[in-house]
Design a protein around this motif. Structure first.
Motif, PDB file in Angstrom:
ATOM      1  N   MET A   1       1.067  -1.433   0.274  1.00 53.71           N
ATOM      2  CA  MET A   1       0.174   0.082  -0.175  1.00 53.71           C
ATOM      3  C   MET A   1       0.511   1.354   0.009  1.00 53.71           C
ATOM      4  O   MET A   1       0.563   2.090  -0.557  1.00 53.71           O
ATOM      5  CB  MET A   1      -0.788  -0.277   0.707  1.00 53.71           C
ATOM      6  N   SER A  90      -6.110  -4.984  -0.627  1.00 58.11           N
ATOM      7  CA  SER A  90      -5.543  -3.990   0.223  1.00 58.11           C
ATOM      8  C   SER A  90      -6.533  -4.996   1.537  1.00 58.11           C
ATOM      9  O   SER A  90      -5.511  -5.005   2.594  1.00 58.11           O
ATOM     10  CB  SER A  90      -6.500  -3.274  -0.145  1.00 58.11           C
ATOM     11  N   GLY A 132      -2.229  -3.576  -5.433  1.00 54.98           N
ATOM     12  CA  GLY A 132      -3.061  -2.067  -5.508  1.00 54.98           C
ATOM     13  C   GLY A 132      -1.665  -0.922  -6.028  1.00 54.98           C
ATOM     14  O   GLY A 132      -2.376  -0.211  -6.306  1.00 54.98           O
ATOM     15  N   MET A 193      -6.184   1.945   5.027  1.00 53.39           N
ATOM     16  CA  MET A 193      -4.901   1.926   4.435  1.00 53.39           C
ATOM     17  C   MET A 193      -4.529   2.904   6.088  1.00 53.39           C
ATOM     18  O   MET A 193      -3.856   2.698   6.372  1.00 53.39           O
ATOM     19  CB  MET A 193      -4.142   3.151   4.228  1.00 53.39           C
TER      20      MET A 193
END
Length: 252
Positions: A1, A90, A132, A193
Motif C-alpha cells: 500500500m 488491500s 494495488g 490504509m
C-alpha cells in the motif's frame, strides 16, 4: 500500500510540473501516439457529451462541466475490474499485517531471509502486493491526458461550471482543492490504509499535498479528481463486504 501512496504522489508531481508547459499545439491524432491514443479520445469524448447535453450550443448551460463528470464516471467504470482487484488486495494485505509484523521481528537482522519469507506468505495467500499499484499506474496517463485535453481544447478551458467562472483556471474559491484533499483522505480511510502503520503519516500528508496542488490545477482537472474519488468511495462502500475476510485468514 505504501507503494501506491508513493505512486499517487509521483503522479501529482508530474501533473504539477506540466502546468508550466506550453499547450498551444492543437489536438491532432497525426501528432503522434500520445495525441492519437490518449489526448484526442478524451477531448473527443468531452466534446461529444458537451454537444449531447447542449445541442443548441446555449452558452448559459454548463455543458463541459457535466461532460467531465460523465467522462470521469465512464473511465471509472472501465477501470472498475482493476479497482475491485485493488480493494481485494488491500483487504488481504490488511489481514496479513500481524503475520508480516512477526516476520519482520523474527528476521530483522536477515533482510534476504525476510524477503523470502514474505514472498512465501504472499504466495500462500495468492496475493500480489504490487497489484494495488496498477490502478494508480493506469491513472497516470489518463490524468496527464486530461490535463492536455483541458488546456489544448479552447472550448473546455474557457467554459464555466456551477460556481467556477473558467474551467481552465484554478478554483478562485478553493472549494475544489478542499474537496480534493478531503475525498482523498476518505478514500484511503475506507480502503483500510489507516491500519498500516507504515503509511499512517502519508495518509495525512498526501491529502494535504493534493489539496495544495489543486490550488494551482485547472478547475476541470480538480473536478475530474474529486468525481473520481467520490466514485471510488461509493464503490468501496458497496463492495467492502464482498471481500470481507475472516479473522483467521492470516493464520491459515
Amino acid at each position: 500500500m505504501s507503494s501506491r501512496v508513493y505512486l499517487t504522489a509521483l503522479l501529482l508531481v508530474l501533473v504539477f510540473i506540466l502546468t508550466g508547459c506550453n499547450f498551444e499545439e492543437p489536438i491532432d491524432p497525426a501528432n503522434g501516439i500520445w495525441d492519437k491514443f490518449f489526448v484526442y479520445p478524451l477531448s473527443w469524448a468531452l466534446d461529444y457529451f458537451a454537444q449531447l447535453l447542449n445541442p443548441t450550443n446555449n452558452p448559459a448551460l454548463d455543458r463541459y462541466g457535466w461532460a467531465i463528470v460523465i467522462v470521469t464516471v465512464l473511465i471509472r467504470l472501465l477501470t472498475l475490474p482493476l479497482m475491485v482487484k485493488q480493494l481485494k488486495t488491500s483487504k488481504v494485505m490488511q489481514a496479513l499485517q500481524p503475520e508480516m509484523v512477526k516476520l519482520r521481528e523474527k528476521y530483522q537482522k536477515d533482510q534476504q531471509r525476510l524477503q523470502q519469507e514474505m514472498l512465501k506468505l504472499f504466495q500462500k495467500h495468492n496475493v500480489n502486493p504490487l497489484a494495488g499499484c496498477l490502478p494508480v499506474l493506469i491513472q497516470m496517463p489518463i490524468l496527464i491526458a486530461f490535463y492536455h485535453a483541458i488546456m489544448r481544447n479552447e472550448h473546455i478551458a474557457s467554459h464555466s461550471f456551477l460556481w467556477l467562472p473558467d474551467l481552465g483556471n484554478p478554483d478562485p474559491f478553493y472549494i475544489l482543492p478542499v474537496l480534493a484533499g478531503l475525498t482523498t483522505y476518505l478514500q484511503q480511510k475506507m480502503m483500510g490504509m489507516q491500519n498500516n502503520p507504515q503509511v499512517q503519516i502519508l495518509m495525512v500528508i498526501l491529502p494535504i499535498m493534493i489539496g495544495l496542488f489543486a490550488i494551482y490545477f485547472p478547475s476541470a482537472l480538480s473536478l475530474y479528481w474529486v468525481i473520481g474519488n467520490l466514485f471510488t468511495i461509493v464503490q468501496t462502500y458497496f463492495m467492502r463486504d464482498m471481500y470481507k475476510l475472516n479473522q483467521e485468514v492470516a493464520s491459515k
